[in-house]
Every structure is written in structure tokens, then in C-alpha cells.
Design a protein around this motif. Structure first.
Motif, PDB file in Angstrom:
ATOM      1  N   GLN A   1     -52.863   0.903  53.750  1.00 19.99           N
ATOM      2  CA  GLN A   1     -53.097   1.095  55.186  1.00 19.99           C
ATOM      3  C   GLN A   1     -52.720   2.502  55.623  1.00 19.99           C
ATOM      4  O   GLN A   1     -53.418   3.126  56.415  1.00 19.99           O
ATOM      5  N   ALA A   2     -51.607   2.989  55.082  1.00 25.18           N
ATOM      6  CA  ALA A   2     -51.176   4.347  55.433  1.00 25.18           C
ATOM      7  C   ALA A   2     -52.211   5.377  54.973  1.00 25.18           C
ATOM      8  O   ALA A   2     -52.467   6.361  55.672  1.00 25.18           O
ATOM      9  N   ALA A   3     -52.813   5.127  53.834  1.00 25.96           N
ATOM     10  CA  ALA A   3     -53.839   6.042  53.337  1.00 25.96           C
ATOM     11  C   ALA A   3     -55.061   6.009  54.249  1.00 25.96           C
ATOM     12  O   ALA A   3     -55.618   7.060  54.608  1.00 25.96           O
ATOM     13  N   GLY A   4     -55.453   4.803  54.648  1.00 26.00           N
ATOM     14  CA  GLY A   4     -56.580   4.676  55.575  1.00 26.00           C
ATOM     15  C   GLY A   4     -56.289   5.379  56.891  1.00 26.00           C
ATOM     16  O   GLY A   4     -57.148   6.074  57.465  1.00 26.00           O
ATOM     17  N   MET A   5     -55.063   5.227  57.336  1.00 26.97           N
ATOM     18  CA  MET A   5     -54.639   5.871  58.585  1.00 26.97           C
ATOM     19  C   MET A   5     -54.693   7.392  58.451  1.00 26.97           C
ATOM     20  O   MET A   5     -55.144   8.098  59.358  1.00 26.97           O
ATOM     21  N   TYR A   6     -54.236   7.877  57.315  1.00 28.37           N
ATOM     22  CA  TYR A   6     -54.295   9.328  57.075  1.00 28.37           C
ATOM     23  C   TYR A   6     -55.731   9.832  57.163  1.00 28.37           C
ATOM     24  O   TYR A   6     -56.003  10.866  57.777  1.00 28.37           O
ATOM     25  N   PHE A   7     -56.633   9.097  56.562  1.00 28.30           N
ATOM     26  CA  PHE A   7     -58.047   9.500  56.608  1.00 28.30           C
ATOM     27  C   PHE A   7     -58.552   9.519  58.050  1.00 28.30           C
ATOM     28  O   PHE A   7     -59.251  10.439  58.459  1.00 28.30           O
ATOM     29  N   MET A   8     -58.206   8.481  58.795  1.00 31.22           N
ATOM     30  CA  MET A   8     -58.680   8.407  60.182  1.00 31.22           C
ATOM     31  C   MET A   8     -58.158   9.569  61.008  1.00 31.22           C
ATOM     32  O   MET A   8     -58.876  10.167  61.812  1.00 31.22           O
ATOM     33  N   GLN A   9     -56.877   9.874  60.811  1.00 28.99           N
ATOM     34  CA  GLN A   9     -56.257  10.923  61.637  1.00 28.99           C
ATOM     35  C   GLN A   9     -56.657  12.333  61.206  1.00 28.99           C
ATOM     36  O   GLN A   9     -56.614  13.260  62.010  1.00 28.99           O
ATOM     37  N   ASN A  10     -57.001  12.498  59.938  1.00 32.63           N
ATOM     38  CA  ASN A  10     -57.251  13.850  59.441  1.00 32.63           C
ATOM     39  C   ASN A  10     -58.680  14.111  58.984  1.00 32.63           C
ATOM     40  O   ASN A  10     -59.062  15.261  58.801  1.00 32.63           O
ATOM     41  N   GLY A  11     -59.421  13.036  58.784  1.00 31.50           N
ATOM     42  CA  GLY A  11     -60.778  13.186  58.285  1.00 31.50           C
ATOM     43  C   GLY A  11     -61.737  13.710  59.343  1.00 31.50           C
ATOM     44  O   GLY A  11     -62.747  14.339  59.023  1.00 31.50           O
ATOM     45  N   MET A  12     -61.421  13.465  60.598  1.00 29.92           N
ATOM     46  CA  MET A  12     -62.299  13.923  61.672  1.00 29.92           C
ATOM     47  C   MET A  12     -62.312  15.442  61.754  1.00 29.92           C
ATOM     48  O   MET A  12     -63.359  16.064  61.847  1.00 29.92           O
ATOM     49  N   LYS A  13     -61.117  16.033  61.722  1.00 28.03           N
ATOM     50  CA  LYS A  13     -61.090  17.494  61.835  1.00 28.03           C
ATOM     51  C   LYS A  13     -61.604  18.164  60.561  1.00 28.03           C
ATOM     52  O   LYS A  13     -62.150  19.261  60.616  1.00 28.03           O
ATOM     53  N   ASN A  14     -61.426  17.509  59.425  1.00 32.74           N
ATOM     54  CA  ASN A  14     -61.963  18.066  58.175  1.00 32.74           C
ATOM     55  C   ASN A  14     -62.239  16.918  57.210  1.00 32.74           C
ATOM     56  O   ASN A  14     -61.299  16.328  56.664  1.00 32.74           O
ATOM     57  N   PRO A  15     -63.526  16.626  57.004  1.00 30.22           N
ATOM     58  CA  PRO A  15     -63.851  15.484  56.132  1.00 30.22           C
ATOM     59  C   PRO A  15     -63.257  15.621  54.734  1.00 30.22           C
ATOM     60  O   PRO A  15     -63.032  14.617  54.062  1.00 30.22           O
ATOM     61  N   ASN A  16     -62.968  16.854  54.320  1.00 32.29           N
ATOM     62  CA  ASN A  16     -62.391  17.028  52.989  1.00 32.29           C
ATOM     63  C   ASN A  16     -60.983  16.449  52.883  1.00 32.29           C
ATOM     64  O   ASN A  16     -60.513  16.170  51.778  1.00 32.29           O
ATOM     65  N   ASN A  17     -60.322  16.279  54.027  1.00 36.15           N
ATOM     66  CA  ASN A  17     -59.018  15.613  53.979  1.00 36.15           C
ATOM     67  C   ASN A  17     -59.159  14.176  53.488  1.00 36.15           C
ATOM     68  O   ASN A  17     -58.236  13.632  52.881  1.00 36.15           O
ATOM     69  N   ALA A  18     -60.292  13.595  53.767  1.00 28.95           N
ATOM     70  CA  ALA A  18     -60.540  12.238  53.249  1.00 28.95           C
ATOM     71  C   ALA A  18     -61.129  12.297  51.841  1.00 28.95           C
ATOM     72  O   ALA A  18     -60.667  11.611  50.931  1.00 28.95           O
ATOM     73  N   LEU A  19     -62.116  13.162  51.661  1.00 31.02           N
ATOM     74  CA  LEU A  19     -62.825  13.164  50.372  1.00 31.02           C
ATOM     75  C   LEU A  19     -61.946  13.642  49.217  1.00 31.02           C
ATOM     76  O   LEU A  19     -62.101  13.177  48.089  1.00 31.02           O
TER      77      LEU A  19
END
Lengths: 592, 592
Positions: free
Chosen positions: B494-512
Motif C-alpha cells: 500500500q505504501a508503494a502504491g501511495m508513493y506512486f500516487m503522490q509522486n507519479g503525477m509530477k513525474n511518471p518516471n517516479n512510478a515507472l
């Protein structure tokens, strides 16, 4: 078709910027000025890339063929072997009196990485000769040295190591090969040895087999094992070759990889052999060379990872597939190169940060062996003995994983032999097994080395890390990116050691069940330390404004990757270790 | 020579004790009583162990040979294929109207695991036929179904999937194969396809190629791709075979493994094809079958791990080497069996706990596909779509690693082809690559599936885990050994998913940049959930006093191992993910 470029600049960086070898105070190191080492590495790089590498796929495809007792090596191997001989490469770190150049092992290790990366199967013929010569150098009589060493140093003759038998590999106490005294100082060796690399081939005039065997009437088990010199052709008094000895290759094994090297079943039928070292002290004689030999295998793990990485990188830059999600990078092409994709980048950074960290670790290890041999530095000897199973086990496990990652970058082409990436994986696989399977390395580390000399060497390692952190703290960014992760990883390692101390006494399985994780935990801390040292060296050079700024910035970026992305593995290994023996040993063998 | 025993008891445990399939309310499941499924599994186990497994090494050694346009499969393959046909195995989960038995996919998956474990290369001929038939079933006209399906269900004809071209695999929008309308409703297909498994062979009268191609004038890129049926022999009105079509195998690839399967370069030279589904909707048609196909590849990861484990276990029980440090176990023998050693035990427990957990995960996945297809359950469809890349990516990565561990148990013998362990590793390697390389699975998971339907399915997964923990808490021992580790792992996810949500918007590479770690993190949580469910089922049966107590106790021990030793990986993956894009993407491509 894969390619290889020797990483001379990276090696020079480690030797001079990081290890500062000329100031190390080790006899012979004062000559290793940057220009001098550069010249050697450039030459070694040329023969690696120009002569050995093009034969790598040939060796894999053709393999070795046994016909009428003769082993034919792949096309081109014999000519290439002549070139290695002419260059005097095998004698690089051998004594001058036997035809060598007497350079330190750190140079032999750097050159060895190149040769192995270019062609592991080929380089093993030389590597085993080097190992056998080292054993004769350490344990032979003056007459034995005079008879065998000049020819082995020059590669006119090659060497082998004969340990394994069909029913025993790790547990050599069960060995059945026997050596019966013939009354003239020689022994009649009879038995079968398996997995003998370079056991028979067509590239040398003679092959000097070092064979472990039992003298009848000696102690049971491992304490009754002696080491013998058994030449393929007996050597006359005048040094010329005499009669063929009673040793023959019975079979060449079909293997997963290293096809270019002949892995032989060797049959000894009353072959004449001479004791090397003392009676019943064969294992001790073999183990004298163990640190060196195991470092050499760890080096193979790095070497395959490095060459696989180089090719994966080329492919990632060339192959157009998909688009960068943050914005098209190659608008004139039908797609962007693979390297724009974050997951490809993750894989490449794993590979790059491993290879560079592993190189520093290996070369540091080699300097300790040099310090032990050349300066009789007992502390260096103790520390490198402790780290040897880590170098062998961690670098070959990780090296293999990196070849798998490199192969994956190629997608479907990675699975097709024509592209050459499968070979790196198949060749790298052996290094996890031979010279003591990695589980045995973990056992050696936790069961023997940790407690050696009262735990003095592992304490020295912790002091070294602590001292390094203390000395170099103060730069906020460097602290956060490098020193804090290293400190955390090192704490995990200490906690694991503490767990073993507190729980291993009541049940040794509490330690042994965590041995493999401990070896990997230790490996990560070592690579973390290497990256901190490399980061520091790069930072200094940037501050000085000397040299290639991009090179140093790249080092800093690569190190940060290792710290951020690889070091977190230490906490996982610690958690596994701290779960103790019970989850591992709880199930009865019968209930599996 | 390796052996294989179908794990029918384990499968029955998952189907009935854990998934309780007869009560699942899915159409067709009410017939799957324990006696009935047992009878099917026993029969499938017999043909797997007795017919397919003995041909596994044969297929690897002989490979497929292309001569004068004809591909010869290895000795014995044709006879074995006849036996699979006679048994009606390919129609197990196909509709009755086309000659099938209409059983749910969960049964096809269980049987498929056995066939794949026994002989992956052989089973692919059938598996691809099944996949192609499923595509025709989903998208074909009534006439197409009538023409092709009965022959494909019976295996008189086989099928293939043609996607990849030399310059594009993942990025199929760059495809060059073209399909020109011929005015009679058919198309002339011209182009080259590569990596076509079972593309040409001698075991069937006809081969039905499903081929992706572009109709000139259609949309650019992936939106202009259509799917075609291209039979090797044209089919006459009366169903008899007509003229040879313009499709031929140009080459068989030399691969790392699965040598028994012919991996072909297929050349289409104005071959006659018919549109399957709608124009320009070829990718959609292909993707309809994607969950099923990727689950099938995940299954191969498990299958190779299972059979490799079985053989490693046999070897560990037989091979005598060294002594148990806590006390001799085999005093009458020269040494104790390998299985006494903690590090061997660690490796075996890794393998065992993976295989059993993976089996439960796969069969659970298959029940969701059944629920989606048979009960039109949109939630099940959404959840299994989310989990499909995890099943494919995690199970094939881990499955491969487990074959490497199994090979390692054999020491040097693991590297020698004669012993058969290298083949499991080489065969398992492909599953990480085909049907979407695992990096692409990770991208699919994080880039598409997580956010699908507003993130509804991942929330459903978290609710499912939470609900399970809440419902089953209260037993102190079970809580500590199973539920708490599962809770911790799930929190990491869940924490990983949350990290993606919070940081993936400003830079999709934070998720990818964290996608691969996320896929593995997710996989561990899924296997943790499976083990908690299996542990609970075992605990209940033990409390009831029904069945084989040792079997259930063994399940509990194995699950505890997974929880204690494997689940700690989740925190490492989370730490990597939370380091974000910068360490991964910071280095300019030019500076690598």
C-alpha cells in the motif's frame, strides 16, 4: 555478434584514484605508476578485444572434441594461445627466475578480468596453469620448480587441478584415488577424477596434472589426502619429454556452457606421480592457493557481468522500441531507443553499479593478497581470508544475475544463440559452482572465517568501515547519499553477526541457516564501502578540477544508485537471518 | 535422468480445501467434486509422467530440424502427440459443440501445469493451438469456428500466434507485414514474422497461423493492426485440405532452451488470409486472450520450478556428502545426505514454498477467469486483469530463480547436461521473455492496471487481504506466524502504491522506475495471502482431525518458512521504490 571493450579507464581509476597503489607500501607497488599500468592494461585490452573475444562464440559453438584420445580445441584457439604465450601474459605475476615478470597480483587480476570477459572458456586453460604453477611454487622442491615452472610460466606446458571424483566433490575425505609408493620416490596413481577443466587438449606439449590421492595406510578421511604432480608425458633428466604417462581423458562432458574448455573425466591407471609438499598434507597444499583461486573465480563473475552489460548497453542505445513517456527523444525515428525506458535503465544501472563496485572489491582483495605475500602482512592475510568467500560467492551469484538481466534487455533476441547473450549466462553459471559451490563458501564464511583468530578480522572490517565513515563525514550531501546508507548496511551486518554469536552456540544451525544470506549481506556492505570510496575519490577529483569531470560525475551517480537501490537488500537478509534455524530446519527430511 | 511425479494431492488440496471450488457458485464448478477432479488429475499425471516426461531430454538433445521446408520434431514427439490427442486433453476446457469437454479453466490450468512440468517444449505445440483456438472462439464468425475449431480442439490441426517482426516485438505499431484485400473477402499477407513457436512441424495435418498485419491505408501505428487467419493448407468448402498457402518456415532458431519446440522465422509471401474480428482491431482481439495466455506462461514458471525442485529433493536425499554438524544422521554410511545441511534445506524450502504458493496463486487466478467468462463477474475480471502481470512476471522470474537453485543443489553435476538440471534452467528462461517481457508486465501493472477503473481493483485487493486478516485473527500462534507478516507485507504494498500516487503525477518516471520492484512486491504479498489461506485450511483440517495430519503439518511448516524467510523482501522493494526516479534516471544516456 557481441563485442568487448576493456574498461581500462575504470581500472586505472580504481588502481590510482581509489586504492592509490603506488603509495600502498607493498613491495613492487612503487613501480606501478599510472603510465606503466596504463601501458599494460592497454596491451591486455588489445589482445582481449582483438584476439580472444572473436573466438568466444566459436568456442561455444564448436566445443571441444575427443577423438582417439586426442582433444581438439575449437578453431583458432591454438593460434590465440600462441599469441598469449608470445605476450608473456601468463608470467605477468610470476617470479623472474622462472621466466615471469614478477608483477603484483593486483595487475594479474586486472588483466585476468579482461581475458575472462573476452573469453572465459579459453582463459581457463591459462588460469588453471597459473594455479597449478602457483601450487608448485609454494610447495615444490627446487628440482620440481626447475623442472616444471619455466615451462608452465611460458605456457609451453599447461596445468590442471584434480580434486573431484564421481561420488565426492565437497567432501573430499571420501576420495578413492590411491597413490602407491613405487620405492623410487615416485607413486603409482590410480583412480578416476571428474570435472577436470583443461584436462586434455592440443595447445601444449605437456600437461601437468596436480592430483589429490590417498597413500594406503595413511589416516582416514581428509587427513589422509596427499597432492601429487602427474605429468601427461614424463620429463627426462635433461628436460626433454619422455614416455606417455598412464593418464588419459576418458570423456568430455557436455555442459551448459564454457564449451570451449575441455571438461574431462581423467582416468589414472598406475600413472607415475611425485609428491608435492608433504605426505597427507595435500589439502593444506591445495588450500594455500585457495584465496587466490577463489578470487579468480569471483573475478569471472564480474567479467561476464561486465561484457554482458556492455552489450546490453549497446543494444539499449540502438534498438528502437516505444516512446519515452516524458517526451519523445528520437522524433525523427519510428521509436525511441530502449534506454529511455525507466525499467531498462534500472536494469542497466543494476549491472553497471555492480560491475564497477565488484571491480573495486576484487582489486582491493588482490592488494591484500599482495600485502600478505609480499609484505607478510598478517592482518591483510586475515582480512582477505575472511572476505574470500564473499568475493567468490557474492560476485559469482550477482555476476550471474547480471548476465540474466543483460540477456533480458535483448527481449526475444536474448534467447537466440546467434545474438550471443545466452552464452554469457550459460558461461557465468559455472562460477557459482566450481572452486567450492557458493553454499560451501557461505559455510566457510560463517562456520570458519567469522570466528577465525577470535573474530579479529571481522572486527577489523567493522573498524575499517567505521573509521572510513568517521574520517569522511561532514559533507551533508555525501553523508546522506553515501555514508548513511553504508552505516545502516554495516549495522545490519553487525546485527547479523551478533545474532550468530548469541544463538549459534546453543544451536549451530541458527548460524548456518542464515549463512547464505550473511554472505550476500556482507557482499552488499563491501560493495557499499567500495562505492563510498569511489564516490569520495570522484568528489575529490571534481573539487580539484582535474581530469574528466563527466567521468567523475558519472561515478557519483552510479554510486548513488547502488546506495539507494541495492543496499536496501541488507535489511532483508538480516530479517531472514534473525528468523533463525526453525523455519529452515523444522520440517523433517522425510516430510518434504 | 530426471523424473517427475504429478503433485495431484497438492492440487486437490488447493482446489477443495483452499478454494472450495464446488461452493464457488461459478457455472460448471458444481460438477467439480473431489472424486471427479481427482480422476482427471490422476489421468493427466499418468500421461505427463509416463509419456511426456521421458521425451523431455530427447527433445532438448535432438531439437527440431528443418530440411527442404519440412520440420522434423524429435524422436517420439509424434507418437506422444497422438496420445495427447486420443486423451482429448486439448479440448478439456473447450466447448462441447467443437468437440471439447467444456470444463472450467481451473482444470485446464491444473492439467497444464503437469504437462508443462513434464515437457514444456512439447506442450507448447498444444498450448499455442489452444490459444489460437480461443482467439477464433472469441472473435471468429460462425463459419470460421465451424471450419477451424473442431480440428484444432482435436489437435488434428495446430495453431500459432504471429506478432513479432525482426525490428519490433513490444512496439508492434512499427509492424511492416501487410494484408492487401484481394476483392473476394480474403487478404494477401506479405511479410516476415520471427520467434513463431510451433510455426512448422510434422505432427499435424494443417497449421492455422494467426497473423497480425496492417491493411494499407489504415491508421498509423498500433491502431492500424488487424488479425488474420492464415492456414498452411487452404481449406476446401467440404473441409478437406486444398492448396498449400504462401507461407513457409525460413529458418529454425538456435535457442538457449525449449529445443523440442520449433521456433520459426515465418515468411508470408502473398499468403491468403481471412480477417479474424474487425479491421484495425487486431490488437484488441489479441488482447482478449491475454489474461489467459499470460496466466499460462506464469504457469510454466511454476511448472519448471516444481519439476526442478522434485529432482533437487531426490538428489539431496540420495547424495552423501559431509556430516550434520548437530550430530551424524547416517552413521552406517560414509557421509550424511545433503538434506541435513541447513543451506541445502534453505534452498529446498525456497523452492518448495514458492511452488506450492505459486500453484495456489495460479489456480485462484484461473477461478477468477472462469468467474469472468462463465458468470460475467466484472469484479473478478478486473481483479484478475490487475493480477495477470504479477502472475506472469513474478512467477516466471521466481520460477527461473528456483530452477537455478535446484541446479545448484547438484553441484558440478548440475552443470553437466547429462543430469538434466541445466535444461530446466534453460527452458524456464524463455518464460521471462515471451508473451510480453517481464519489464513490460511491470509497465502494464504500474502504468495501466493500477489506475484502471479508478483504482477500484487494487482497492478490492487490499480489502480482500484486510478482510481475510480480520476474519481469521484470534489464534495467537497463527496471528504471529502468518497474519502479522502478511499485514506488514500488505502495508508495504500500500505504501508503494501511495508513493506512486503522490509522486507519479509530477513525474511518471517516479512510478515507472519502481515498476519492477512493485511487481515483485505484489507477487510476494499474493503468495503471502495464498500461504495464509493454505495455512488456515491446514489448521482447520488438523483441528477437525480429518485427513493426513502430516500433510497438513507440512503445509503449516512450509507456509511459516515463506512468511519468515521470503516475505521480508517486501520492505526492500518498498525502499527501492521510494528512492524514486532520480537514482535510476539521473545519468544521461550518453554518459553510460
Amino acid at each position: 555478434m557481441p563485442s568487448y571493450t576493456a574498461p581500462t579507464k575504470d581500472m586505472q581509476f580504481v588502481l590510482h584514484d581509489v586504492l592509490n597503489i603506488t603509495a600502498a607500501g607493498i613491495p613492487g607497488y612503487d613501480e606501478l605508476e599510472a603510465d606503466f599500468t596504463s601501458a599494460i592494461l592497454e596491451e591486455a585490452g588489445k589482445i582481449s578485444a582483438g584476439v580472444l573475444q572473436p573466438l568466444n562464440v566459436v568456442g561455444d559453438t564448436e566445443g571441444c572434441v575427443l577423438e582417439n584420445g586426442v582433444v581438439r580445441t575449437p578453431t583458432g584457439f591454438k593460434d590465440a594461445f600462441e599469441k598469449v604465450k608470445e605476450g608473456g601474459w601468463n608470467g605477468l605475476d610470476m617470479p623472474e627466475e622462472f621466466g615471469g615478470q614478477n608483477m603484483p597480483q593486483v595487475m594479474g587480476t586486472a588483466v585476468g578480468e579482461m581475458f575472462s570477459a573476452a573469453n572465459q572458456a579459453f582463459t581457463m586453460y591459462q588460469g588453471l596453469t597459473h594455479g597449478a604453477a602457483s601450487a608448485i611454487l609454494a610447495h615444490g622442491t627446487d628440482a620440481q620448480k626447475a623442472t616444471y615452472l619455466p615451462n608452465m610460466v611460458s605456457l609451453d606446458w599447461t596445468g590442471t587441478m584434480n580434486l573431484t571424483e564421481p561420488h565426492c566433490g565437497t567432501d573430499l575425505g571420501m576420495m578413492r584415488t590411491k597413490a602407491e609408493p613405487q620405492g623410487d620416490g615416485s607413486y603409482a596413481i590410480t583412480g578416476q577424477k571428474i570435472f577436470i577443466s583443461a584436462g586434455e587438449h592440443d595447445m601444449a606439449d605437456n600437461i601437468i596434472h596436480l592430483v589429490l590421492a590417498k597413500i594406503p595406510g595413511g589416516p582416514d578421511g581428509i587427513k589422509g589426502v596427499s597432492l601429487f604432480i602427474v605429468p601427461k608425458f614424463l620429463v627426462n633428466e635433461d628436460g626433454s619429454l619422455g614416455a606417455r604417462n598412464g593418464v588419459a581423458c576418458g570423456k568430455i562432458e557436455e555442459k551448459m556452457g564454457i564449451h570451449g574448455n575441455s571438461t574431462c573425466v581423467m582416468n589414472y591407471d598406475a600413472a607415475t606421480g611425485w609428491l608435492l609438499g608433504e605426505e597427507h598434507k595435500g589439502m593444506r597444499a591445495m588450500f594455500t592457493m585457495m584465496n587466490e583461486a577463489r578470487l579468480g573465480v569471483g573475478m569471472q563473475g564480474l567479467a561476464q557481468a561486465e561484457v554482458a552489460y556492455q552489450n546490453a548497453l549497446d543494444y539499449a542505445k540502438d534498438r528502437l522500441q516505444g516512446r519515452d513517456v516524458t517526451g519523445v527523444k528520437n522524433p525523427d525515428g519510428p521509436a525511441d531507443p530502449l534506454i529511455v525506458h525507466p525499467d531498462i535503465r534500472r536494469s542497466l544501472m543494476d549491472q553497471k553499479s555492480f560491475a564497477e563496485g565488484a571491480r573495486a572489491f576484487l582489486l582491493w582483495g588482490a592488494t591484500m593478497i599482495d600485502a600478505a605475500h609480499r609484505a607478510k602482512d598478517a592482518d591483510a592475510d586475515g582480512l582477505v581470508s575472511l572476505l574470500t568467500p564473499v568475493i567468490k560467492g557474492f560476485l559469482t551469484d550477482e555476476g550471474y544475475d547480471m548476465t540474466v538481466r543483460a540477456q533480458q534487455v535483448y527481449g526475444g533476441h536474448g534467447y537466440i544463440e546467434e545474438w550471443g547473450m545466452s552464452q554469457y549466462t550459460r558461461d557465468a553459471r559455472i562460477a557459482m559452482i566450481y572452486e567450492g559451490a557458493n553454499g560451501v563458501q557461505a559455510l566457510d564464511l560463517v562456520g570458519r572465517k567469522l570466528a577465525q583468530d577470535g573474530g579479529k578480522h571481522v572486527m577489523a572490517f567493522f573498524d575499517l568501515v567505521k573509521g572510513f565513515i568517521k574520517e569522511n563525514a561532514g559533507d551533508e550531501e555525501f553523508d546522506a547519499q553515501y555514508l548513511e546508507p553504508l552505516k545502516a548496511a554495516s549495522k545490519d551486518l553487525q546485527a547479523a553477526g551478533m545474532y550468530f554469536m548469541q544463538n549459534g552456540m546453543k544451536n549451530p544451525n541458527n548460524a548456518l541457516a542464515g549463512s547464505y544470506d550473511f554472505m550476500h549481506l556482507f557482499g552488499h556492505v563491501c560493495l557499499g564501502l567500495m562505492w563510498a570510496k569511489m564516490g569520495l575519490a570522484a568528489k575529490r577529483s571534481l573539487a580539484d578540477g582535474t581530469g574528466d569531470a563527466t567521468f567523475y560525475e558519472t561515478k557519483l551517480m552510479t554510486g548513488r544508485y547502488y546506495m539507494a537501490r541495492r543496499l536496501p537488500a541488507t535489511a532483508m537478509h538480516l530479517a531472514r537471518i534473525q528468523s533463525g534455524a526453525e523455519p529452515v530446519m523444522g520440517l523433517e527430511a522425510a516430510n518434504f
